[in-house]
Scaffold this active site. Sequence first.
Site, PDB file in Angstrom:
ATOM      1  N   THR A  87       0.845  -1.198   0.000  1.00 46.71           N
ATOM      2  CA  THR A  87       0.000   0.000   0.000  1.00 46.71           C
ATOM      3  C   THR A  87       0.874   1.239   0.000  1.00 46.71           C
ATOM      4  O   THR A  87       1.901   1.261   0.673  1.00 46.71           O
ATOM      5  CB  THR A  87      -0.856   0.019   1.282  1.00 46.71           C
ATOM      6  OG1 THR A  87      -1.583  -1.202   1.350  1.00 46.71           O
ATOM      7  CG2 THR A  87      -1.812   1.194   1.301  1.00 46.71           C
ATOM      8  N   GLY A  94       0.822  -3.887   4.419  1.00 48.99           N
ATOM      9  CA  GLY A  94       0.922  -5.308   4.773  1.00 48.99           C
ATOM     10  C   GLY A  94      -0.413  -5.971   4.516  1.00 48.99           C
ATOM     11  O   GLY A  94      -1.261  -5.423   3.816  1.00 48.99           O
TER      12      GLY A  94
HETATM   13  N1  GLY Z   1      -2.948  -3.400   3.244  1.00 48.58           N
HETATM   14  C1  GLY Z   1      -3.737  -3.418   2.092  1.00 48.58           C
HETATM   15  C2  GLY Z   1      -4.588  -4.580   1.929  1.00 48.58           C
HETATM   16  O1  GLY Z   1      -4.447  -5.588   2.606  1.00 48.58           O
HETATM   17  O2  GLY Z   1      -5.432  -4.552   1.075  1.00 48.58           O
END
Ligand code: GLY
Length: 239
Positions: A151, A203
């Site tokens: 992300t 994550g």
């Molecule tokens: N951290 C972004 C997701 O798991 O979609």
Amino acid sequence: MKGCMVATWKMALEGIQEGMQILNGNGNLHRAIVEAVKRVEDNENFVSVGYGGLPNREGYVELDAAFMDGDTLGAGGVMAVQGIKNPIELACSLSRCSRNCFLAGKGAEEYALSQGVEMQNLLTPNAMRRYESSLKSNLKGDMDAYDGHDTVCVIGRNQSGSIACGVSTSGLFLKHPGRVGDSPIIGSGFYANSIIGSAAATGVGEDIMKGCLAYSIVASMGSGLSVQDACEHALNYHI
Ligand code: GLY
């Protein structure tokens, strides 16, 4: 006080350089963060965010994004949306609303159209090729759904001490259609409070959400811990 920005991953470097120019110019914090995230959303080489993001298991790129203003605690986000060129723009504008701040799927897309937001086919030929070859390897049982998943999170503070943050992702590669990760969930993927600070997560969303990690870190900072200690406290407790 000096303006500053931090972000996740090398992919955000050019974006925060541009954001810092905005902060050092007119000091518009929201614009600085949105432009920084947009630079990542618009770059097809970054396969976990926006245009060029890897698709869900049906072959559609589905995006999550959110924004939070640490002065007002106003937050907004979109989740599981298709075809929106810059979901961070929409999330930022929703963060200024007092109701209907988080919109999902078709409702979010209809709202985007009503606001004249730019739409785009986000599936690039490269992402399509990765999708097709993963489907083949899946048949062989060696698919990695987490491949290429990161992300973009951008946190900024302006010269007046206002803090805000923005996040954007295409989520897990080959996710179930409609799957939502931590990124657009307030307190899990992001949180900002100008009196204390801000945190945002990258994550696997299903794990991050179990600990409401962004809020947990900001709350620990609020109780007096340093940034480093707050992160360690939240993560060690979570683990
Ligand atoms: N951290 C972004 C997701 O798991 O979609």
